[in-house]
Design an enzyme around this catalytic site. Structure first.
Site, PDB file in Angstrom:
ATOM      1  N   TYR A 170       0.854  -1.192   0.000  1.00  0.00           N
ATOM      2  CA  TYR A 170       0.000   0.000   0.000  1.00  0.00           C
ATOM      3  C   TYR A 170       0.890   1.242   0.000  1.00  0.00           C
ATOM      4  O   TYR A 170       2.119   1.141   0.036  1.00  0.00           O
ATOM      5  CB  TYR A 170      -0.967  -0.050   1.185  1.00  0.00           C
ATOM      6  N   CYS A 346      -7.678 -22.297  13.125  1.00  0.00           N
ATOM      7  CA  CYS A 346      -7.519 -21.725  11.783  1.00  0.00           C
ATOM      8  C   CYS A 346      -6.667 -22.635  10.902  1.00  0.00           C
ATOM      9  O   CYS A 346      -5.605 -23.095  11.297  1.00  0.00           O
ATOM     10  CB  CYS A 346      -6.849 -20.348  11.894  1.00  0.00           C
TER      11      CYS A 346
END
Ligand SMILES: Cc1cc2nc3c(=O)[nH]c(=O)nc-3n(C[C@H](O)[C@H](O)[C@H](O)COP(=O)(O)O)c2cc1C
Length: 366
Positions: A170, A346
């Protein structure tokens, strides 16, 4: 075995956090025109009730062009302060601290209503767009100001700290790497110049928020398998500059959108065995001696509470942070604290990562 180090309080700046478990910034795609919604408040309530010490929000846009998902949150104007305040007040009811992650999507923006901007005009293959290179004046007047103003708004909303999103390709992260920064002005070239935007934001934001409000950073330390990208050696030099600038905590990270589709999607790596867990541990071990007393947040594939306890006990890191495991099990901290030390459920399948393009954050296991 008691996890007494993992569940001991520790400070970032003067902010006391009840344990060493951080929710790493995770885009939720749950806002309404930039405002946090009840759905987001409910998510943070679950995380806070579930025992997390510090929640870092998903990336909050500093500019209308730069939301991190279609329904991402914003702080690009004062009108957003009251809805963020509601989110903060609610989270504080459960003894959990809240950090606002502020960022700008830059070259990786997928919002076609706005042009994408970056340090240099380098094609972003995932969108097929070539960003416009920012002028020096724009960096100083628009970009730095938008970060400083959004940081000030985070402070006024009651957040306990602000985190600069300087990673994952970003805008701020893209200044750090020679792959996307080909500038020849004061914001490009040498490692110092590439890091200068972070120093300038820190210095001006510090003037706005005073000495007591922690300014922390999620920092690009390497680009992974990107040819011509940021190497760890350069990343360590950047980390040292960031430390000397005065940031109150550092969460080392790496990778970015250019790696989507490759086997190693940094920072959200698919983990197939316990040996592949804790994949930023070698980086954090190198950073520790360079950053003396600055709190370090170890992120990336933390799944096992006994390993996490050891990292804290041995002083390798001061906090561990998790993203995907807490999407799957928001009450994971309480589970570990109650004596169930089995690893996070997870499976690192990354379906959550791809789901937020079109729907609110969720785990397919639930
Ligand atoms: C769905 C999703 C959204 C994410 N959003 C952000 C974000 O907004 N800001 C950020 O710095 N990292 C973001 N990340 C990266 C995570 O914070 C974290 O660095 C990475 O997933 C590795 O940690 P983990 O193994 O605990 O998931 C995101 C990751 C996922 C899976």
């Amino acid at each position: 075995m008691e996890l007494k180090h993992l569940f001991s309080p520790y400070k970032i700046g003067n902010v006391l956090i009840r344990n060493r478990i951080v929710r790493s910034a995770t885009a939720e795609n749950m806002a309404e025109v930039g405002h946090p919604t009840d759905q987001l408040i409910n998510l943070y309530t679950e995380l806070a009730k579930g025992g997390v010490g510090l929640i870092i929000t998903g990336g909050i846009a500093v500019d209308p062009s730069s939301t991190f998902s279609k329904k991402g949150t914003s702080l690009h104007s004062d009108e957003f302060i009251s809805s963020h305040k509601k989110l903060v007040d609610n989270t504080h009811d459960y003894d959990t601290k809240l950090g606002a992650q502020i960022g700008h999507t830059g070259r990786q923006s997928s919002n076609r209503r706005y042009e994408s901007v970056a340090p240099s005009s380098i094609l972003y293959p995932q969108t097929g767009r070539v960003p416009r290179a920012l002028t020096t004046e724009e960096i100083k007047k628009n970009i730095i100001t938008s970060f400083v103003e959004s940081g000030r708004r985070a402070f006024e909303s009651g957040y306990d700290m602000v985190q600069l999103h300087a990673a994952h390709g970003y805008l701020l992260g893209s200044f750090l790497t020679p792959y996307t920064n080909k500038r020849t002005d004061e914001f490009g070239g040498s490692i110092f110049n590439r890091t200068k935007i972070l120093i300038d934001i820190y210095t001006s934001l510090r003037d706005e928020v005073g000495k007591e409000f922690p300014i922390i950073i999620k920092l690009q330390t390497q680009d992974g398998d990107l040819p011509g990208g940021l190497t760890l050696d350069e990343g360590l030099e950047i980390t040292k500059i960031v430390y000397e600038t005065g940031f109150d905590a550092i969460e080392p990270s790496g990778g970015g959108g250019d790696l989507i589709g490759s086997d190693k999607l940094f920072p959200s790596v698919v983990i197939n065995s316990p040996e592949e867990e804790n994949y930023f541990l070698p980086t954090v071990k190198e950073i520790r001696p360079l950053t003396e007393n600055c709190p370090l947040i170890l992120m990336g594939g933390i799944r096992n509470p006994l390993s996490a306890e050891r990292f804290i006990q041995e002083g390798i890191a001061d906090f561990i942070s998790m993203s995907r495991p807490l999407i799957c099990e928001p009450d994971l901290a309480n589970r570990w604290n109650s004596g169930d030390h089995s690893p996070a459920l997870c499976e690192s399948c990354n379906s959550c990562y791809y789901s937020i393009v079109n729907s609110p954050l969720e785990c397919i296991l639930n």
